[in-house]
Design a protein around this motif. Structure first.
Motif, PDB file in Angstrom:
ATOM      1  N   GLY A 140      77.907  53.180  20.511  1.00 24.83           N
ATOM      2  CA  GLY A 140      78.005  51.789  20.079  1.00 24.83           C
ATOM      3  C   GLY A 140      78.724  50.934  21.109  1.00 24.83           C
ATOM      4  N   LEU A 141      79.794  51.455  21.675  1.00 28.25           N
ATOM      5  CA  LEU A 141      80.521  50.726  22.708  1.00 28.25           C
ATOM      6  C   LEU A 141      79.656  50.562  23.962  1.00 28.25           C
ATOM      7  N   HIS A 142      78.911  51.601  24.296  1.00 24.29           N
ATOM      8  CA  HIS A 142      78.043  51.528  25.466  1.00 24.29           C
ATOM      9  C   HIS A 142      76.964  50.462  25.283  1.00 24.29           C
ATOM     10  N   THR A 143      76.358  50.427  24.104  1.00 18.90           N
ATOM     11  CA  THR A 143      75.329  49.415  23.833  1.00 18.90           C
ATOM     12  C   THR A 143      75.907  48.011  23.913  1.00 18.90           C
ATOM     13  N   ALA A 144      77.098  47.825  23.344  1.00 22.77           N
ATOM     14  CA  ALA A 144      77.732  46.500  23.380  1.00 22.77           C
ATOM     15  C   ALA A 144      78.028  46.075  24.814  1.00 22.77           C
ATOM     16  N   MET A 145      78.489  47.007  25.634  1.00 27.31           N
ATOM     17  CA  MET A 145      78.805  46.673  27.020  1.00 27.31           C
ATOM     18  C   MET A 145      77.531  46.410  27.827  1.00 27.31           C
ATOM     19  N   ARG A 146      76.459  47.142  27.540  1.00 29.80           N
ATOM     20  CA  ARG A 146      75.183  46.865  28.207  1.00 29.80           C
ATOM     21  C   ARG A 146      74.678  45.472  27.822  1.00 29.80           C
ATOM     22  N   ASP A 204      79.939  43.952  16.844  1.00 34.67           N
ATOM     23  CA  ASP A 204      80.379  44.270  15.480  1.00 34.67           C
ATOM     24  C   ASP A 204      79.968  45.690  15.102  1.00 34.67           C
ATOM     25  N   ARG A 205      78.813  46.120  15.585  1.00 33.81           N
ATOM     26  CA  ARG A 205      78.362  47.480  15.285  1.00 33.81           C
ATOM     27  C   ARG A 205      79.307  48.502  15.907  1.00 33.81           C
ATOM     28  N   ALA A 206      79.714  48.271  17.138  1.00 38.31           N
ATOM     29  CA  ALA A 206      80.652  49.186  17.794  1.00 38.31           C
ATOM     30  C   ALA A 206      81.973  49.240  17.031  1.00 38.31           C
ATOM     31  N   ALA A 207      82.452  48.076  16.586  1.00 41.45           N
ATOM     32  CA  ALA A 207      83.701  48.046  15.827  1.00 41.45           C
ATOM     33  C   ALA A 207      83.541  48.763  14.486  1.00 41.45           C
ATOM     34  N   SER A 208      82.390  48.578  13.839  1.00 42.98           N
ATOM     35  CA  SER A 208      82.157  49.234  12.552  1.00 42.98           C
ATOM     36  C   SER A 208      82.079  50.747  12.705  1.00 42.98           C
ATOM     37  N   LEU A 209      81.461  51.213  13.783  1.00 42.87           N
ATOM     38  CA  LEU A 209      81.376  52.657  14.021  1.00 42.87           C
ATOM     39  C   LEU A 209      82.764  53.252  14.234  1.00 42.87           C
ATOM     40  N   GLU A 210      83.615  52.514  14.910  1.00 42.83           N
ATOM     41  CA  GLU A 210      84.977  53.014  15.120  1.00 42.83           C
ATOM     42  C   GLU A 210      85.740  53.069  13.801  1.00 42.83           C
ATOM     43  N   LEU A 211      85.586  52.052  12.956  1.00 41.74           N
ATOM     44  CA  LEU A 211      86.251  52.065  11.650  1.00 41.74           C
ATOM     45  C   LEU A 211      85.716  53.198  10.787  1.00 41.74           C
ATOM     46  N   ALA A 212      84.398  53.446  10.852  1.00 38.50           N
ATOM     47  CA  ALA A 212      83.812  54.551  10.090  1.00 38.50           C
ATOM     48  C   ALA A 212      84.342  55.886  10.597  1.00 38.50           C
TER      49      ALA A 212
END
Length: 245
Positions: A140-146, A204-212
């Motif tokens: 998720g973080l990689h996708t957000a940074m891309r 937001d998806r990367a942040a949600s994955l981290e919270l999950a």
């Protein structure tokens, strides 16, 4: 006023001419009133013709302006905008981990992030789940940074499109060209809005994955403690720090 002055002049000239003695054989009968009337009629006719000419000139100019207003703008940035949007769409489609499809995501989320671990779930399975949680967060973080990198590259193209559209708008020769340039400017604005939403979505998806991942780690820790205390299936330790994932 011009007609009145001209009429008075004609009357004066005719009066003088009438007063001059004429030879008997060259005597000509002239009706001054009729001559003045005919002259005034000719003047009015000339003015009407001039008015008609001016009206035709105005109509011709109006038609010219209408043709100019209906002239289309020979410039279009829509394909350029679609191309930049396609790049961000592709990045989202290439995202790994949890799918963006709602139904698939629900199934995967229920499997990987259970509200409570069943007693039949082995410690090894919990370890694999923890590893997958970490991998999903990383993806998720990689996708957000891309996406951030791609949006940054797209800004250069957007600035070029904006400069071209402003130039076309300022040099528009008619209403239709100006309207088309304005519509394309609005399309650029809409494209940037969509792109911003896509960027926000991946972040937001990367942040949600981290919270999950954090929530799953808490439940995993609770289950590990419960098993360690002897309730339920005995816990077999593995050389892994669960809290690091």
């Amino acid at each position: 006023m011009k007609i009145r002055v001209l009429s008075a002049t004609l009357v004066a000239v005719l009066s003088v001419s009438w007063a001059v003695p004429q030879p008997a054989l060259a005597f000509t009968v002239i009706d001054p009133a009729n001559l003045v009337q005919n002259t005034l009629t000719a003047i009015r006719t000339l003015e009407q013709i001039n008015n008609q000419i001016r009206q035709l000139q105005n109509e011709a100019q109006m038609l010219t302006n209408q043709a100019r207003n209906l002239e289309k703008l020979d410039f279009n940035v829509v394909n350029r905008l679609r191309s930049t949007l396609a790049t961000t769409d592709r990045l989202i489609a290439e995202a790994r981990g949890l799918a963006y499809d709602v139904q698939s995501m629900d199934q995967e989320f229920a499997r990987l992030y259970p509200e409570q671990y069943a007693a039949t779930v082995s410690g090894n399975q919990m370890y694999r789940d923890a590893r997958e949680h970490w991998q999903n967060t990383l993806d998720g973080l990689h996708t957000a940074m891309r996406m951030q990198a791609q949006v940054s590259q797209n800004l250069t193209q957007d600035e070029s499109a904006l400069a071209d559209l402003v130039s076309q708008s300022q040099s528009a020769t008619g209403a239709l060209q100006a309207m088309q340039a304005t519509n394309q400017l609005l399309a650029l604005q809409a494209k940037q809005s969509i792109q911003a939403q896509q960027l926000q979505l991946t972040q937001d998806r990367a942040a949600s994955l981290e919270l999950a991942r954090q929530a799953a780690a808490v439940e995993r820790g609770r289950e590990v403690q419960r098993r360690f205390l002897g309730s339920g299936t005995a816990y077999t330790p593995y050389p892994v720090d669960f809290y690091s994932y």
